[in-house]
Design an enzyme around this catalytic site. Structure first.
Site, PDB file in Angstrom:
ATOM      1  N   HIS A   1       9.991  33.918  14.647  1.00 25.42           N
ATOM      2  CA  HIS A   1      10.573  33.083  13.724  1.00 25.42           C
ATOM      3  C   HIS A   1       9.460  32.803  12.611  1.00 25.42           C
ATOM      4  CE1 HIS A   1      14.405  32.651  15.954  1.00 25.42           C
ATOM      5  NE2 HIS A   1      13.479  32.109  16.720  1.00 25.42           N
TER       6      HIS A   1
ATOM      7  N   HIS B   1      18.733  32.985  16.037  1.00 22.50           N
ATOM      8  CA  HIS B   1      18.642  34.326  17.113  1.00 22.50           C
ATOM      9  C   HIS B   1      19.737  35.236  17.039  1.00 22.50           C
ATOM     10  CE1 HIS B   1      16.992  30.342  18.865  1.00 22.50           C
ATOM     11  NE2 HIS B   1      15.906  31.134  18.812  1.00 22.50           N
TER      12      HIS B   1
END
Lengths: 332, 332
Positions: A60, A220
């Site tokens: 991320h 995700h």
């Protein structure tokens, strides 16, 4: 199966090698700790300042290591790709961030993250740890990975504003209160045009037909609200902005931070197309966009897509947002 | 043909809508001019300062509009996607950037860009315009788009360092000399893992099999040196760094800026894996990496890939690199 087409050497070493590169590139801002892996400010936490720690799965970036530095985090704990960091990795980061005034842990609402930060706080029982859980994603109430709403791009606002509060000398109670105030006033929603591939998984995290997009995607690749046929950017932006603004209950005359976040693989030009429409929609409600952030800040590897985050601002939050910050990803 | 899967409304309006969003998000830094489209500093060029103008096709953001601001460019001229800006678009930008001390035009070496900036300088005959041509790409000598080497990510170093020279008050001759010094000492080479799709073209700019990569790619997807089977990041990085370092003739004891640039669709974690190895290879030659830059600065829309740029530094170039800059993409 074809090899994963990525600039990596080995799925098992990518996080470590990336952290080594990150530390070598920015020694004036961050220090990298091995065994276990975590990131701190190069100069450590100033004596008497409340420490701020966050963390979560890798993939991320720049979240969270890119937000370590003056005015923001004191430490960040990177897990494996899309995997929570372990308690014995988080505990020493909590200890490293403690400079005598206690530590605030900023945790995105994923079951593994919440649990592991809890266990870490027990392990680091020499540190006074308080925890806030970020749950800004309005797309789904419960998901595969969470009980309650997920924590997504709004985390950047929590880390920036709570970081500024700690930097000006607020005590732990006060920093917690500011963080909770941000959490109460920030909402997000995202869209995916393509999936991403986690290196060790070796295949895309979900299948998305060439002519469909996923509205309400998680960071995700978790499913969102629904799949719809590919639409124009203005229409997609409205599908993201409307639930965000409605959930916040925004009314005319209010001021907000508008943050358009790239999921990693979307060109900057497209993020500004989304920003333009999100801003127009807010202005159409009589809401003033007084602060803005546009770019890749909370990504899902190479996923194409974006999220729209809105934070209701008052004078205090605005001043804390504007306060100086010196990290590798945010600097002013 | 499936629709192009992008966050846009219409291929014909994406550049304009993106510029509108960009201007609305950053009114403290830039001002957007329409009819024709160009970007200037919000406050214009300071009286008596040499003006710096650059430009080129859109799709490479943040290049060039993201580098407009104090300490860097005074104006940027965005063409259509991957298309040179027109002379009648460049000429008013040259005029707007002129504050009585003349203007330096920083042009990447593509035939269309060079020609159109030349014609623009003739149109803006009230402005003293000097031009430098950036040609840092060591991959190919002549390409589909250029006579001589292409201008790629090294352009960022030219814009930053010449911008700092102008900001400290250097006259036009001196700013030109500094820009030429950077150009003489900067080299780059890139790799593509995937192609990108220009919105109005509607299909990928080239075909690249799932198990091959293109070494020496240009920023428009032009062919490079050769295609090779997918390899590990360390091996790929060596194929980029070695020709760059050899062409510069780097010797032990020298200091450099190492810049790992993302092509747009590659995760930050992978860029740091490349940085780590490029740095190790330079250190193996006895070269000191004294400054670093890692991120998406000269992109090719959503292309996956990266380039490695090395700039030989001396005390003057280091000081100018370190000088304050306040743009939307670079700030310190």
């Amino acid at each position: 199966m074809a090899a994963v087409k990525k600039l990596i050497n080995d799925p098992q070493t990518v996080v470590a090698e990336s952290l080594e590169g990150f530390g070598a590139a920015h020694p004036d801002v961050v220090a990298i700790h091995r065994d276990p892996w975590f990131v701190t400010r190069a100069g450590g936490t100033s004596a008497g300042k409340v420490g701020l720690v966050s963390g979560g799965g890798s993939g991320h970036e720049p979240l969270h290591g890119g937000f370590v530095g003056a005015g923001m985090l004191d430490a960040a704990v990177p897990g494996a790709m899309f995997t929570s960091p372990t308690p014995d990795q988080i505990a020493p980061a909590l200890q490293a961030a403690d400079a005598g005034a206690g530590v605030l842990a900023i945790v995105k609402n994923y079951t593994g993250d919440v649990l592991n930060f809890e266990m870490a706080a027990e392990l680091a029982d020499d540190v006074e740890v308080r925890t806030v859980v970020v749950n800004d994603d309005v797309a789904v109430e419960d998901s595969l990975y969470t009980a309650g709403r997920r924590g997504v791009a709004g985390t950047v606002a929590v880390e920036k504003i709570a970081g500024a509060a700690a930097e000006r000398g607020d005590d732990l109670d006060a920093v917690v209160a500011v963080a909770e105030k941000v959490i109460a006033n920030v909402r997000s929603m995202g869209v995916a045009l393509t999936a991403c591939t986690v290196p060790h998984a070796g295949k895309p995290s979900f299948d998305l037909p060439d002519d469909e997009i996923e509205i309400g995607i998680g960071i995700h690749g978790e499913p969102g609200r629904r799949r719809i046929p590919l639409a124009g950017a203005d229409e997609i932006t409205e599908l993201l902005l409307t639930p965000v603004a409605d959930d916040l209950g925004l009314t005319g005359g209010e001021k907000v931070l508008l943050f358009v976040n790239g999921m990693g693989g979307t060109p900057a030009s497209e993020l500004y197309v989304v920003y333009r429409q999100a801003r127009a929609l807010l202005e159409g409600r009589g809401v003033e966009v007084s602060r803005s952030l546009v770019g890749n800040y909370v990504t899902s590897l190479e996923m194409q897509g974006a999220s729209v985050t809105v934070l209701r601002l008052d004078d205090e939050l605005t001043a804390l947002w504007d306060a100086p910050v010196h990290t590798t990803a945010l600097r002013w």
